[in-house]
Scaffold this active site. Sequence first.
Site, PDB file in Angstrom:
ATOM      1  N   HIS A  83      -4.428   9.460   0.840  1.00 50.75           N
ATOM      2  CA  HIS A  83      -3.624   8.266   1.172  1.00 50.75           C
ATOM      3  C   HIS A  83      -2.514   8.713   2.129  1.00 50.75           C
ATOM      4  O   HIS A  83      -1.324   8.700   1.794  1.00 50.75           O
ATOM      5  CB  HIS A  83      -3.049   7.662  -0.106  1.00 50.75           C
ATOM      6  CG  HIS A  83      -2.564   6.254   0.044  1.00 50.75           C
ATOM      7  ND1 HIS A  83      -2.602   5.552   1.243  1.00 50.75           N
ATOM      8  CD2 HIS A  83      -2.026   5.389  -0.867  1.00 50.75           C
ATOM      9  CE1 HIS A  83      -2.116   4.346   1.056  1.00 50.75           C
ATOM     10  NE2 HIS A  83      -1.756   4.209  -0.203  1.00 50.75           N
ATOM     11  N   GLN A 130       0.704   6.473   2.896  1.00 50.18           N
ATOM     12  CA  GLN A 130       1.659   6.436   1.787  1.00 50.18           C
ATOM     13  C   GLN A 130       2.616   7.619   1.876  1.00 50.18           C
ATOM     14  O   GLN A 130       3.838   7.493   1.742  1.00 50.18           O
ATOM     15  CB  GLN A 130       0.898   6.482   0.450  1.00 50.18           C
ATOM     16  CG  GLN A 130       1.806   6.579  -0.762  1.00 50.18           C
ATOM     17  CD  GLN A 130       2.632   5.330  -0.951  1.00 50.18           C
ATOM     18  OE1 GLN A 130       2.091   4.234  -0.912  1.00 50.18           O
ATOM     19  NE2 GLN A 130       3.933   5.472  -1.144  1.00 50.18           N
ATOM     20  N   ASP A 190       1.535   8.273 -10.389  1.00 47.33           N
ATOM     21  CA  ASP A 190       0.656   7.209  -9.886  1.00 47.33           C
ATOM     22  C   ASP A 190      -0.221   6.783 -11.058  1.00 47.33           C
ATOM     23  O   ASP A 190      -0.251   7.459 -12.105  1.00 47.33           O
ATOM     24  CB  ASP A 190      -0.174   7.757  -8.707  1.00 47.33           C
ATOM     25  CG  ASP A 190      -1.064   6.705  -8.063  1.00 47.33           C
ATOM     26  OD1 ASP A 190      -0.830   5.490  -8.266  1.00 47.33           O
ATOM     27  OD2 ASP A 190      -2.015   7.104  -7.338  1.00 47.33           O
ATOM     28  N   CYS A 192       3.894   5.331  -5.755  1.00 44.62           N
ATOM     29  CA  CYS A 192       3.356   4.606  -4.591  1.00 44.62           C
ATOM     30  C   CYS A 192       3.257   3.113  -4.856  1.00 44.62           C
ATOM     31  O   CYS A 192       3.243   2.326  -3.911  1.00 44.62           O
ATOM     32  CB  CYS A 192       2.005   5.181  -4.206  1.00 44.62           C
ATOM     33  SG  CYS A 192       0.821   5.201  -5.564  1.00 44.62           S
TER      34      CYS A 192
HETATM   35  N1   CP Z   1       0.892   1.984  -2.348  1.00 41.11           N
HETATM   36  C1   CP Z   1      -0.099   1.237  -1.853  1.00 41.11           C
HETATM   37  O1   CP Z   1      -0.913   1.675  -1.059  1.00 41.11           O
HETATM   38  O2   CP Z   1      -0.109  -0.049  -2.314  1.00 41.11           O
HETATM   39  P1   CP Z   1      -1.246  -1.116  -2.064  1.00 41.11           P
HETATM   40  O3   CP Z   1      -2.464  -0.685  -2.835  1.00 41.11           O
HETATM   41  O4   CP Z   1      -0.687  -2.412  -2.567  1.00 41.11           O
HETATM   42  O5   CP Z   1      -1.562  -1.175  -0.600  1.00 41.11           O
HETATM   43  N1  NVA Z   2      -4.353   6.201  -6.641  1.00 39.53           N
HETATM   44  C1  NVA Z   2      -4.233   4.765  -6.461  1.00 39.53           C
HETATM   45  C2  NVA Z   2      -3.276   4.454  -5.373  1.00 39.53           C
HETATM   46  C3  NVA Z   2      -3.036   3.003  -5.116  1.00 39.53           C
HETATM   47  C4  NVA Z   2      -2.084   2.743  -3.998  1.00 39.53           C
HETATM   48  C5  NVA Z   2      -5.600   4.182  -6.170  1.00 39.53           C
HETATM   49  O1  NVA Z   2      -6.352   4.788  -5.392  1.00 39.53           O
HETATM   50  O2  NVA Z   2      -5.926   3.124  -6.708  1.00 39.53           O
END
Ligand code: CP
Ligand code: NVA
Length: 312
Positions: free
Chosen positions: A136, A139, A231, A271
């Site tokens: 990610h 983020q 997270d 996040c």
């Molecule tokens: N942190 C983040 O990526 O949030 P969303 O899943 O809402 O985009």
């Molecule tokens: N680890 C989480 C992050 C969400 C922003 C997911 O992948 O669902």
Amino acid sequence: MSAVAPGFPGIAAGKLATDLDLSHDELRALLALAAEVKAHPAGYQAALAGRYVSVLFEKPSLRTRMTFELAVKQLGGDVVTSIGPIAAREPVKDVARNLERWTQGIVARTYSQATIDDLARWSSVPVVNALSDRFHPCQVLADAQTLVERFGDLKGLTLAFSGDGNNVANSLLLTLTRLGMNVNVATPQGYEPDADVVAQARLFAEASGAAVKITNDPYEAVKGAQAVYTDVWASMGQEEEAAIRQTHFASYQVNAELMSAAAPEAIFLHCLPAKRGQEVTDGVIESAQSAVFDQAENRLHAQKALLLMLLA
Ligand code: CP
Ligand code: NVA
């Protein structure tokens, strides 16, 4: 590959498929530009005039989708958005070769990192990973901006992550170690970050004078840290494992007791979205130590900087 207008530093890879597509210098330039764009947004209102970005989301999103759409629009461009499976009707390589004919960039949230990699391989326009099963990166750019705002130089500081060694943990390891930050990750056995990511992060840490610690003990990870991050225990796509994960992760919750093991000036990061009562208590996320909405705000500014470097 994007043409870079004078005034904006470029990104040699022409994409952000993984955190590794930003060199150390590009990462620092992006953070400087993010701070500048945050301070003077009016100066960038026409930077992407006449440019369109394809926004493809296979999974739900609040922050990432809103902030990418807002970022492009506030920079004078526009977006076209598709929600749902990217390759349901045709192969990813064909999707990529359609989108490149109409739009100047692609932002994609996918189940599999392979879908991002295929989009990047087959399209001639920049592709940005808006979250995959492995990474990610957007983020973590906002997280780095938030940490720099709070602490200035990150060299020698420590971020501790307690929970699942997931996409966010992987990206934190790859990005923060290059900024000189020690990264400690505490997970239950079997949920560690990816081994190749840890090996790469250790090399980055060695070069920047930092260290990486992977442990099964959240208190060992958090001890003296300036930032404590967590997270969700079950990421999108792992919903059927949610119940069993709650039992495996219970002792990794970030609560007041765990926060008290961190440095007195420590901030709490997440996040979002958060599951209060699971990976974090309501008390911690609502406390004065919590910087989660600064992180969310900085998604907008950091992604503006990224778009300027890739597309302007
Ligand atoms: N942190 C983040 O990526 O949030 P969303 O899943 O809402 O985009
Ligand atoms: N680890 C989480 C992050 C969400 C922003 C997911 O992948 O669902």
